[in-house]
Design an enzyme around this catalytic site. Structure first.
Site, short mmCIF file in Angstrom:
data_model
loop_
_atom_site.label_atom_id
_atom_site.label_comp_id
_atom_site.label_asym_id
_atom_site.label_seq_id
_atom_site.Cartn_x
_atom_site.Cartn_y
_atom_site.Cartn_z
N LYS A 251 1.09 -1.48 -0.34
CA LYS A 251 -0.04 -0.33 -0.33
C LYS A 251 1.04 1.25 0.14
O LYS A 251 1.67 0.91 0.43
CB LYS A 251 -0.84 0.09 1.33
CG LYS A 251 -2.36 -1.18 1.10
CD LYS A 251 -2.90 -1.50 0.42
CE LYS A 251 -4.26 -1.75 -0.12
NZ LYS A 251 -5.50 -2.06 -0.95
N ASP B 185 -0.25 -0.79 -5.01
CA ASP B 185 -1.50 -0.35 -4.35
C ASP B 185 -1.25 1.32 -4.07
O ASP B 185 -1.05 1.17 -3.23
CB ASP B 185 -2.35 -1.51 -3.83
CG ASP B 185 -4.14 -0.62 -3.79
OD1 ASP B 185 -4.14 0.35 -4.92
OD2 ASP B 185 -4.31 -1.83 -3.06
N GLU C 51 -1.53 -0.58 -9.01
CA GLU C 51 -2.93 -0.69 -9.45
C GLU C 51 -3.49 0.72 -8.29
O GLU C 51 -3.54 1.59 -7.99
CB GLU C 51 -3.61 -1.91 -7.27
CG GLU C 51 -5.13 -1.76 -7.60
CD GLU C 51 -5.37 -2.99 -6.86
OE1 GLU C 51 -6.31 -3.25 -5.94
OE2 GLU C 51 -4.57 -3.77 -6.43
N ASP D 259 -9.14 -0.72 -9.43
CA ASP D 259 -10.48 -1.17 -8.05
C ASP D 259 -11.62 0.12 -8.14
O ASP D 259 -12.47 -0.98 -8.34
CB ASP D 259 -8.92 -1.21 -7.00
CG ASP D 259 -9.58 -1.47 -5.68
OD1 ASP D 259 -11.10 -2.42 -5.86
OD2 ASP D 259 -9.14 -1.89 -4.76
N LYS E 20 -14.58 -6.41 -6.05
CA LYS E 20 -14.29 -7.33 -4.74
C LYS E 20 -16.64 -6.83 -5.12
O LYS E 20 -17.24 -5.99 -5.78
CB LYS E 20 -14.40 -5.53 -3.99
CG LYS E 20 -12.88 -5.53 -4.14
CD LYS E 20 -12.25 -4.56 -3.38
CE LYS E 20 -10.78 -4.18 -3.59
NZ LYS E 20 -10.23 -3.02 -2.29
#
Length: 376
Positions: free
Chosen positions: A163, A191, A218, A243, A267
């Site tokens: 992250k 990400d 991402e 995403d 998701k």
């Protein structure tokens, strides 16, 4: 088979360590557990992990919309009638995907238990035998992230997801430190969670990250900036994943028409559950866009639901459903064979929910179809 009662448990899942992304720090993970009971006594479980920054929902709004609108709508319905259930939920209220996902997952759990089959058998059957589990590093100081990555690779994790999204300079230092710690052969996924905001900053970052052999990057730009994603995709050599930009069918249609990313992270909390997730996966497959099934850091309940979608879908090539590994206490017993995940062949979700743990973690409780509200 008809739904007789829906119970709602507002809980706080304790994290082993805080989880930090570009837009928020989580010290505990709020979640809404749904327990559905049919007239014949079958019980199914679902879960909603809302996120104000991604799904536009909160724990409180999720409880309210299920308690006052969607829950009463489902009482007396057959949970097998998923097309009608989703159509009527969508007619009743726009969006609120995490609330709808909780009900969808519980319906699938009931259907699987009624038919004596795991959910993946209802979705086309098992395609994958196992998925490697990627260790996710939340944002921290470069040295700390490097040490954690080295430790987890030493425990046989085969890939690392980082992250980032604070600022380009410090994010580059983070990636450099982790690459040095894990060596040249361990895949590193980055990400950004929209943290680089636009294409200009993203391209600046990606030029500086070229020496570190990134597996993919991402959602570097804002969620609705498909044009920015397309610009980035055309100017970098690293695969690009979207995403937060893809929540439902309209977003997936836009993605497939523009070809704005190489990969998409689907998701259940963003799209409304298992049933719509499978539709999104099919749409991506028809356009040659590779899929990952991800999560909002969910318990064994919703994580298992995501795995059933992943295991039954050829185009899904990676998973990121590591919530149960991050919790000090979980309400379910989804098990990982690290560094892999393999699903069992038990009916429904295939997980047991510990009612004692569920009640211990509960901060508020409601019923639909029975006594209305009991506060704790």
């Amino acid at each position: 088979m008809k739904l007789e009662k829906i119970e709602l448990f507002a809980i706080e899942l304790p994290l082993k360590v805080p989880f930090i992304v570009s837009y928020h720090r989580y010290d505990v993970m709020p979640s809404v557990i749904v327990k559905m009971t049919t007239e014949c006594g079958l019980v199914g479980y679902g879960e909603a992990v809302a996120d104000e920054h991604v799904t536009g929902e909160s724990l409180e709004s999720t409880i309210s919309v299920i308690r006052h609108l969607l829950g009463p709508l489902l009482i007396g319905r057959n949970p097998m009638h998923l097309e009608r259930i989703h159509d009527e939920m969508d007619r009743a209220i726009r969006d609120v995907p995490a609330a709808k996902a909780a009900l969808d997952i519980a319906c699938h759990d009931l259907i699987g238990k009624k038919l004596g089959q795991p959910i993946y058998e209802l979705l086309g059957g098992r395609y994958h035998d196992a998925f490697p589990v990627t260790h996710v590093l939340s944002i921290g100081e470069p040295e700390a992230m490097a040490a954690e990555a080295s430790e987890q690779v030493g425990e046989d994790y085969t890939a690392v997801k980082m992250k980032v999204g604070v600022d380009v300079a410090s994010d580059v230092r983070r990636v450099a430190a982790v690459r040095q710690a894990v060596g040249p052969d361990v895949p590193i996924r980055v990400d950004v969670n929209q943290g680089w905001v636009n294409a200009a900053k993203t391209l600046q970052a990606m030029r500086k990250l070229e020496p570190f052999d990134i597996d993919w990057v991402e959602q570097p730009v804002k969620a609705d900036d498909f044009e920015g994603m397309l610009e980035v995709k055309g100017k970098i050599s690293v695969p690009l994943m979207i995403d937060e930009g893809v929540r439902g069918v309209a977003d997936m249609r836009r993605l497939t028409m523009m070809q704005a990313a190489h990969k998409v992270n689907v998701k259940l909390m963003k799209c409304g559950g298992i049933y719509p997730a499978k539709k999104l996966v099919h749409m991506a497959e028809m356009s040659g866009i590779e899929c990952q099934i991800g999560s909002m850091v969910e318990s064994s309940i919703a994580s298992s639901a995501g795995f059933h979608v992943a295991f039954s879908s050829k185009i899904v090539q990676s998973v990121e459903l590591t919530g149960p590994l991050r919790f000090a206490t979980d309400v379910g017993n989804l098990t990982y064979d690290l560094p892999f995940i393999r699903l069992n062949d038990r009916p429904g979700l295939g997980v047991d929910v510990d009612e004692d743990v569920l009640r211990r973690l509960t901060t508020d409780y409601y019923e639909v179809g029975g006594a209305d509200h009991v506060a704790r």
